[in-house]
Design an enzyme around this catalytic site. Structure first.
Site, PDB file in Angstrom:
ATOM      1  N   GLY A   1       0.822  -1.199   0.000  1.00 41.00           N
ATOM      2  CA  GLY A   1       0.000   0.000   0.000  1.00 41.00           C
ATOM      3  C   GLY A   1       0.864   1.260   0.000  1.00 41.00           C
ATOM      4  N   THR A   2       1.962   1.197   0.727  1.00 35.70           N
ATOM      5  CA  THR A   2       2.882   2.335   0.761  1.00 35.70           C
ATOM      6  C   THR A   2       3.398   2.654  -0.636  1.00 35.70           C
ATOM      7  OG1 THR A   2       3.513   1.881   3.036  1.00 35.70           O
ATOM      8  CG2 THR A   2       5.083   3.131   1.708  1.00 35.70           C
TER       9      THR A   2
ATOM     10  N   ALA B   1      -3.274  -4.957   0.786  1.00 35.28           N
ATOM     11  CA  ALA B   1      -3.962  -6.237   1.005  1.00 35.28           C
ATOM     12  C   ALA B   1      -3.870  -6.738   2.434  1.00 35.28           C
ATOM     13  CB  ALA B   1      -3.396  -7.288   0.045  1.00 35.28           C
TER      14      ALA B   1
ATOM     15  N   CYS C   1       5.257   7.774  23.553  1.00 36.04           N
ATOM     16  CA  CYS C   1       6.077   6.918  24.399  1.00 36.04           C
ATOM     17  C   CYS C   1       6.310   5.547  23.769  1.00 36.04           C
ATOM     18  CB  CYS C   1       5.414   6.731  25.752  1.00 36.04           C
ATOM     19  SG  CYS C   1       4.662   8.226  26.375  1.00 36.04           S
TER      20      CYS C   1
END
Lengths: 460, 460
Positions: free
Chosen positions: A69-70, A195, A320
């Site tokens: 997807g990136t 996916a 954190c």
């Protein structure tokens, strides 16, 4: 052992596993070759593309498979910007997009483009008007997620798409969080998705580009996938991705109803069972399976660690828990508390018993972390001063807010507390704490010897 | 049904299948997360990295997994060039690199860089001297494959690496074709490879960057894989890739000996059984499993089609089999015949019986294609002219060479044939045919009304 982080990665859907195993035998060869193994691979690739296109709501020749997807987001944004280079270099994104969108925008800015972020409401939603104000004659592209990945708020994509269409600007929709539930929302020019968010295998993303949208693929040339996704196609995974998308869609309506009830229950019960908690995101226009809340006076890492020990895998947008010590840009853009942040995203098939078990352990876990950090219910002591200064230099989130909460009890209503802090997160969390507790945030100023002072007026 | 195109993609190794299936259960979660599913995924990723690094011959922290070999090459070249931008923009590649390298070089040139191609011998090999001549003070990077993917010739990487080291220039080695057999050759600064070439699944590449090599990842930022390979890691496939690399290495020595004998046999027998054939590539310094030959007067597509019908899956660098109508840049750089080109690359476990079966059908298949194209053994007719002109306008490979071969019989020794052709491939194949048949190639000139004339003097 419930896994409640499907927004990060979903376990492999049984249909994905079946399809993957079957296509390991049939789909390992190069689909561009003319011999029988290549032709078989080609048939599988074509069938997968058709199934995926139907699920997205586009033509097969509009859709390519990418390695993630990136990658779909990166190459979609780069290609759309390059395709409209002559129009201008202005890029509009929402302030709460996935980091892949914002990182692509950073590259664009580093190469001389301009990027404008559309702000969001306290629930994390953009508005049509927000996009209308941002669009300019030189806007090359606008980007908007279908739903937010951290807080689940569904965006008004159709309305924003109308505004973009009126301005002649293409709209890239990051549908990563919603494609398991429904086709990409109407009005998109480009769609990206991943996916492994819907139970497909990792290693597969989707990029769809509507016919007629100007698109110039960037990076080295490659004949694969219409020149839009270089490299040998990851065919067994592509087949598994398409098959599982079809499968999750078939059960989407039933699962959506079930999970929505469970998340409604989580929203209500968390707010009631945990003191000093803020449930964030839109209560109605939201993904069915995701809820996020922030617990005051708790650090996210301890909270996640204790929940993991108790058997629950959840995620957090708290600073954190990350290596960078900056809180989630989504929570920051919303102006909500980031400390003690927990995101719960339920996989398909989550049971009421699992959710109840989580609700049973959560209050004790939060109380335990607060106990360790030295947070106690404020004793009913009379106020002793009209203004108090707290030196919180060197203390990290959530300590500055814990110190502020202690100090506020020591001033009379109408009095002020000034916190001196060098923790960047305080800039977000102190105003958010004020909004949550009903006090007035008066603003910040440079500290006398470094750091920043944040001043709060006690109202209740 | 023998599959002889392992240089394109290898069938999945049984160990890869096992590892993939096992890691589907353990390796679907995000390895960056702190909960148990994330920690399990992290352990798998770390173990895969260690195994792959050992096979490459590097430290685990020097190696990242990419979505494909193509991505490894693209990002390796882009990152290395950017890391040495201050030195200059000169890039040196061999003329026979994989298209992914040449495409990355094209992008570099399009952005203002300069690219220099090192020529190769008729066997496809570069020399140390060739690189020494090409290296300049402003050379940012040199690239050289470990072995050629089309003709199997092994390159003198260690010698070229010495020349690069002496000049202070990093060397990127594309080890895609050789990593199944042995670690990356000594002296590399960066290594790229692709799992589906060694029997791993598609969707996994490797990029190793030696400590100390300046490297600036390009494209949008991402925390994954040391910032060198964006996107959610394709973990089950990565685990399978590493496990299968280890497995093929364990059997490499035995398989290499077996396959080398079979390929030796192919080289000898093809040259003897098929008239008018050229076996290309280095006869000794070559990959153990790969042989390439070109058959005169045959078009590659028909040849591949007939071999497929006969049950053999092979590949071709002929223009006739690609969509672009340009012949393989590798064969062109070598100056060898491209028409009727066949690449045979044997998978692990190929048997002598399979190779013999191929040798049995090949001569008949070639003769059949020639028959269809109207090629017949030259009748012993007396020459009728001292020069002949052949109008081959509009004819595509292999027809211009077929016409030339017919015409040469009609001129006396010492006479000339001039072929008028508008097929780009003639520029490569007519000189190659002359070299093969012992005639003298006199050169080319613009045709009278378009096209190009190629003139040949009959010597035998």
């Amino acid at each position: 052992m419930p896994y409640f982080d499907v927004a990060s990665a979903a376990p492999l859907h049984p249909v994905a596993r079946q399809a993957l195993q079957a296509s390991l035998d049939e789909g390992w060869a190069d689909p561009a070759r003319l011999y029988r193994e290549g032709r078989r691979a080609r048939l599988l690739l074509d069938a997968a593309r058709e199934a995926a296109a139907e699920a997205v709501g586009c033509r097969p020749d509009e859709l390519v498979f990418t390695p993630s997807g990136t990658h779909a987001v990166h190459s979609g944004i780069a290609g759309a910007l390059a395709g409209r280079r002559r129009v201008g270099g202005h890029l509009v994104v929402s302030a709460v997009e996935h980091s892949s969108v914002l990182h692509a925008a950073e590259v664009h800015a580093a190469h001389g483009g301009t990027v404008e972020q559309v702000p969001v409401s306290r629930t994390g939603a953009v508005t049509r008007e927000g996009y209308e104000r941002a669009l300019r004659p030189d806007t090359a592209l606008a980007c908007l997620q279908s739903a937010n990945h951290e807080v689940g708020t569904v965006q008004p994509v159709a309305e924003v798409a109308e505004a973009c269409a009126a301005a002649g600007v293409p709209l890239l929709v990051d549908a990563a969080q919603s494609l398991a539930w429904e086709p990409a929302p109407a009005g998109w020019s480009l769609v990206a998705a991943s996916a492994h968010k819907w139970g497909g295998p990792p290693g597969v993303g989707l990029l769809a580009v509507r016919k007629g949208v100007r698109f110039a693929p960037q990076g080295p040339a490659d004949e694969r996938e219409s020149g839009r996704a270089p490299g040998f196609p990851n065919l067994p995974a592509v087949v598994a991705a398409a098959a599982s998308l079809r499968a999750v869609r078939a059960e989407a309506q039933e699962q959506e109803q079930r999970l929505r009830v469970l998340v409604d229950r989580l929203r209500r019960r968390v707010a009631r069972l945990v003191p000093d908690v803020e449930v964030v995101g839109d209560p109605d226009r939201r993904l069915p399976h995701l809820v996020t809340f922030s617990c005051l006076y708790v650090d996210g890492e301890s909270l996640l660690h204790e929940l993991d020990r108790a058997g629950f895998s959840v995620s957090s947008g708290s600073s954190c828990t990350s290596s960078t010590l900056t809180p989630s840009h989504v929570l920051r853009a919303m102006g909500v508390l980031s400390e003690g942040n927990v995101r719960v995203s339920l996989p398909l098939g989550t049971t009421a018993a699992e959710v109840n078990a989580f609700l049973e352990v959560l209050p004790g876990v939060v109380a335990g972390v607060r106990e360790k950090l030295g947070v106690h219910p404020a004793a009913a002591v009379p106020p002793v001063a009209s203004s108090v200064e707290v030196d919180a230099l060197g203390l990290l989130c959530p300590q500055p807010v814990i110190e502020l909460a202690k100090a506020i009890a020591a001033v009379a209503v109408g009095g002020t507390v000034t916190v001196l802090s060098d923790d960047e997160v305080a800039r977000l969390d102190i105003p958010a704490w004020c909004a949550l507790r009903g006090h007035e945030y008066l603003g910040e100023a440079p500290g006398p010897g470094g750091g920043v002072t944040y001043t709060v007026r006690r109202l209740v």
